[in-house]
Motif scaffolding. Structure first.
Motif, short mmCIF file in Angstrom:
data_model
loop_
_atom_site.label_atom_id
_atom_site.label_comp_id
_atom_site.label_asym_id
_atom_site.label_seq_id
_atom_site.Cartn_x
_atom_site.Cartn_y
_atom_site.Cartn_z
N ASN A 70 0.83 -1.20 0.00
CA ASN A 70 0.00 0.00 0.00
C ASN A 70 0.87 1.26 0.00
OD1 ASN A 70 -2.24 -1.65 0.16
ND2 ASN A 70 -2.44 -1.47 2.39
N TYR A 72 -0.45 4.94 -0.03
CA TYR A 72 -1.46 5.99 -0.06
C TYR A 72 -0.83 7.31 0.33
CZ TYR A 72 -4.39 1.81 0.18
OH TYR A 72 -4.94 0.58 -0.03
N SER A 74 -1.93 11.34 1.44
CA SER A 74 -3.05 12.15 1.94
C SER A 74 -3.36 13.33 1.01
CB SER A 74 -2.74 12.66 3.35
OG SER A 74 -1.55 13.43 3.36
N ASN A 112 -7.69 5.55 -0.16
CA ASN A 112 -7.12 4.57 0.78
C ASN A 112 -7.58 3.14 0.48
OD1 ASN A 112 -5.71 6.57 2.19
ND2 ASN A 112 -7.35 6.83 3.71
#
Length: 345
Positions: A70, A72, A74, A112
């Protein structure tokens, strides 16, 4: 909150047009690096956009390796025209893959859940919309758009093509160069150009200019046969000879035939013409008129060789006191007989 600046760029060419992309290689390094490596290795060549929904368009591949973790960020959120990696299972952490990727057609709630690592720039977003408007069948688009080429403009990473990509590029046959089209000019256009050139070079001249032209000859051109006949006629005229007539053909004999002593036919014709001329000169005016009115020509008698001179004939009905003794030739004149003669009363 503003998005971070992009650090890599590339162009994907499809059958529906080009798609220009920029990547956040600094913010999402692992996913961006793997994606750029696949582009350099040409893994996306001939890959179709086989999955199309109202939210996105996605490439499809038969064999996919899901191993990316992952990543991700923001400051990067899903909206229209974003590039993201595919995912096999949302419950696992290391199941993302860039072997397949998708581009969003509108804002979607995937934050997300899927890794966003790039965006579409410029007017190329309209080509993405074209891919989304493909005609759909039961199992997907009937005529899906296919990737034909990928060009990396800015990589951000020091990437080297894999061995398999180098071998495929070496084995790829060279593309044939397109044949050059040859323009053919029509024949009638060339004829028109020639006519224009001939008209342009032509110049009218007056009679005085033509007479003064040294290139022109002033001697009349006469055929060879005409010159010979003219010379023969002039020679006969100077010598007082009559024209030679062919009684059978009604034409003049040639010069060689006329002077040939063995040619008796032409000699006889000439003699006949001479005798005819003497008779005409001794006939009276009334006889000349009567002979001119006759339609058929008189047959000329053939003279004997002993005849020296023809004796003129008289018509008794024209002269009632006709006396045949008066018809004497020049050699038979006797003055005493003439004095003793008594004319009838």
């Amino acid at each position: 909150m503003s998005e971070p600046a992009t650090t890599a760029s590339l162009t994907i060419t499809t059958t529906k047009g080009e798609i220009q992309l920029e990547l956040w290689a600094k913010e999402v390094p692992e996913t961006s690096r793997q994606f750029l490596q696949n582009c350099i290795d040409k893994k996306y060549h001939n890959q179709p956009f086989g999955t199309i929904t109202s939210d996105l368009v996605q490439t499809t591949l038969s064999l996919v390796s899901y191993h990316l973790r992952n990543e991700y960020h923001s400051r990067i959120r899903f909206k229209k025209g974003l590039l993201a990696a595919a995912r096999e299972n949302e419950n696992a952490n290391h199941n993302h893959s860039v072997d397949e990727f998708f581009i969003t057609l509108k804002q979607v709630p995937f934050h997300n859940r899927y890794i966003v690592f790039g965006r579409v720039v410029g007017e190329s977003i309209y080509n993405v919309v074209k891919i989304g408007d493909s005609d759909m069948g039961e199992s997907g688009p009937l005529y899906p758009a296919i990737i034909t080429d990928v060009v990396v403009h800015e990589s951000y990473f020091d990437l080297i093509p894999s061995v398999s990509a180098v071998v495929e590029e070496a084995e790829e046959p060279p593309k044939k160069k397109p044949k050059k089209t040859v323009l053919v000019k029509l024949a009638f256009e060339e004829d028109e150009d020639d006519e224009e050139d001939s008209h342009a070079s032509f110049k009218m001249k007056s009679a005085h200019e033509v007479l003064n032209d040294k290139r022109l000859s002033r001697t009349a051109v006469v055929p060879e046969g005409t010159i010979e006949e003219k010379a023969t006629q002039d020679k006969n005229k100077d010598e007082g000879k009559l024209p030679e007539v062919d009684n059978e053909k009604g034409t003049l004999p040639s010069h060689k035939e006329a002077i040939n002593p063995d040619n008796a036919k032409y000699s006889q014709d000439i003699t006949t013409i001479i005798l005819d001329k003497q008779e005409v000169s001794e006939i009276g005016p009334s006889d000349e008129k009567s002979q001119a009115k006759t339609s058929q020509p008189a047959q000329l008698a053939q003279p004997s060789p002993d005849t020296k001179k023809l004796k003129p004939s008289r018509e008794p009905y024209l002269d009632s006191d006709y006396d045949s003794n008066l018809d004497l030739s020049g050699d038979e004149h006797d003055s005493e007989a003439i004095h003793k003669h008594r004319f009838g009363r």
